[in-house]
Motif scaffolding. Structure first.
Motif, PDB file in Angstrom:
ATOM      1  N   GLY A  39      29.362 -28.641  69.774  1.00 41.32           N
ATOM      2  CA  GLY A  39      29.927 -28.937  68.456  1.00 41.32           C
ATOM      3  C   GLY A  39      31.014 -29.991  68.607  1.00 41.32           C
ATOM      4  N   SER A  41      33.961 -32.709  66.788  1.00 35.33           N
ATOM      5  CA  SER A  41      34.770 -33.237  65.695  1.00 35.33           C
ATOM      6  C   SER A  41      34.507 -34.719  65.538  1.00 35.33           C
ATOM      7  CB  SER A  41      36.268 -33.089  66.021  1.00 35.33           C
ATOM      8  OG  SER A  41      36.747 -31.818  65.723  1.00 35.33           O
ATOM      9  N   CYS A  74      31.649 -30.434  63.511  1.00 34.84           N
ATOM     10  CA  CYS A  74      32.559 -29.362  63.097  1.00 34.84           C
ATOM     11  C   CYS A  74      33.356 -29.718  61.843  1.00 34.84           C
ATOM     12  CB  CYS A  74      33.525 -29.052  64.236  1.00 34.84           C
ATOM     13  SG  CYS A  74      32.665 -28.664  65.764  1.00 34.84           S
ATOM     14  N   ASP A  75      33.367 -30.966  61.457  1.00 33.22           N
ATOM     15  CA  ASP A  75      34.228 -31.359  60.331  1.00 33.22           C
ATOM     16  C   ASP A  75      33.460 -32.261  59.369  1.00 33.22           C
ATOM     17  OD1 ASP A  75      33.927 -33.599  61.831  1.00 33.22           O
ATOM     18  OD2 ASP A  75      36.055 -33.978  62.153  1.00 33.22           O
ATOM     19  N   THR A  87      30.848 -37.791  59.622  1.00 35.50           N
ATOM     20  CA  THR A  87      30.972 -37.585  61.069  1.00 35.50           C
ATOM     21  C   THR A  87      29.622 -37.798  61.737  1.00 35.50           C
ATOM     22  OG1 THR A  87      32.827 -36.066  60.825  1.00 35.50           O
ATOM     23  CG2 THR A  87      31.555 -35.880  62.842  1.00 35.50           C
ATOM     24  N   LEU A 141      32.750 -26.515  72.183  1.00 38.12           N
ATOM     25  CA  LEU A 141      33.240 -27.192  70.980  1.00 38.12           C
ATOM     26  C   LEU A 141      34.321 -28.165  71.419  1.00 38.12           C
ATOM     27  CD1 LEU A 141      33.710 -24.151  68.538  1.00 38.12           C
ATOM     28  CD2 LEU A 141      31.792 -25.748  68.611  1.00 38.12           C
ATOM     29  N   LEU A 143      37.120 -30.231  69.800  1.00 40.22           N
ATOM     30  CA  LEU A 143      37.775 -30.317  68.494  1.00 40.22           C
ATOM     31  C   LEU A 143      38.999 -31.210  68.547  1.00 40.22           C
ATOM     32  CD1 LEU A 143      37.675 -26.531  67.492  1.00 40.22           C
ATOM     33  CD2 LEU A 143      35.983 -28.316  67.040  1.00 40.22           C
ATOM     34  N   THR A 151      42.135 -28.604  61.916  1.00 30.47           N
ATOM     35  CA  THR A 151      40.975 -28.891  62.747  1.00 30.47           C
ATOM     36  C   THR A 151      39.746 -28.425  61.998  1.00 30.47           C
ATOM     37  OG1 THR A 151      40.009 -28.688  64.962  1.00 30.47           O
ATOM     38  CG2 THR A 151      41.011 -26.693  64.047  1.00 30.47           C
ATOM     39  N   CYS A 152      38.586 -28.999  62.289  1.00 32.35           N
ATOM     40  CA  CYS A 152      37.349 -28.635  61.590  1.00 32.35           C
ATOM     41  C   CYS A 152      37.524 -28.726  60.071  1.00 32.35           C
ATOM     42  CB  CYS A 152      36.906 -27.215  61.951  1.00 32.35           C
ATOM     43  SG  CYS A 152      36.567 -26.969  63.673  1.00 32.35           S
ATOM     44  N   SER A 153      38.342 -29.620  59.598  1.00 34.98           N
ATOM     45  CA  SER A 153      38.651 -29.739  58.163  1.00 34.98           C
ATOM     46  C   SER A 153      39.225 -28.445  57.588  1.00 34.98           C
ATOM     47  CB  SER A 153      37.424 -30.180  57.356  1.00 34.98           C
ATOM     48  OG  SER A 153      37.083 -31.507  57.705  1.00 34.98           O
TER      49      SER A 153
END
Ligand code: 6PG
Length: 175
Positions: A39, A41, A74-75, A87, A141, A143, A151-153
């Motif tokens: 995953g 960012s 992730c975001d 992204t 992940l 991030l 993080t991750c929006s």
């Protein structure tokens, strides 16, 4: 125990991070199914990985082959992939063409759906990609963190943090 490494700048961080990804990929490839789920960012990470990951993979064992990877973001924003805020679009433009073909399987938001339908569709994609797991568990992940700790929006204090999937109510910690 968690290990914390601090680098003076992204110039030093980049190669070390790319090595971590390549090593995790090679290790996951030895496990059941041989897949590496990653995953990522967006933000500055896209350019950094596009620069550093291809050379790190050339130096890594064959098991780190990106054809065995599942990559998700992730975001992600609910925008078409060609939008500058996408992204997935940024990775498709900058990193994926630099990986050996056929490249990883990519999970992405289906363009053209409204928020609720896009969320349902994406949840379905995750369920198919991680059969039998109520919450998908990725091998790694990577991030980024914003200056306010987001993080991750997910932004500190934002009401969306109180939203949870059906059947998983947000409850205060026991202590
Ligand atoms: O939506 C988000 O949560 C952001 O895109 C986040 O994932 C990003 O990693 C940080 O904002 C750091 O961004 P930079 O790496 O560009 O500083």
């Amino acid at each position: 125990m968690a290990a914390v490494s601090v680098f003076p700048s992204s110039r030093e961080l980049g190669p070390a991070l790319a090595r971590i990804v390549a090593e995790a990929a090679a290790e996951a490839a030895q496990g059941e199914g041989g897949r590496f789920s990653l995953g990522l960012s967006g933000g500055s990470l896209v350019e950094l990985l596009a620069r550093e990951l291809p050379p790190a993979l050339s130096a890594a064992p064959a098991a780190a082959d990106p054809a065995r990877w599942l990559v998700a973001f992730c975001d992600e924003r609910l925008v078409p992939p060609e939008h500058p805020e996408s992204t997935c679009g940024a990775y498709r433009a900058q990193l994926l063409p630099r990986l050996p073909p056929p490249g990883p399987q990519v999970l992405s938001v289906t363009p053209g759906l409204g928020p609720a339908a896009a969320a349902r569709d994406y949840g379905e994609q995750l369920r198919r990609a991680f059969p039998g797991q109520q919450v998908p568990v990725f091998d790694l992940l990577v991030l980024g963190v914003g200056p306010d700790g987001h993080t991750c929006s997910l932004f500190p204090g934002h009401p969306l943090l109180q939203v949870s999937p059906p059947g998983n109510p947000v409850t205060p910690p026991a202590e």
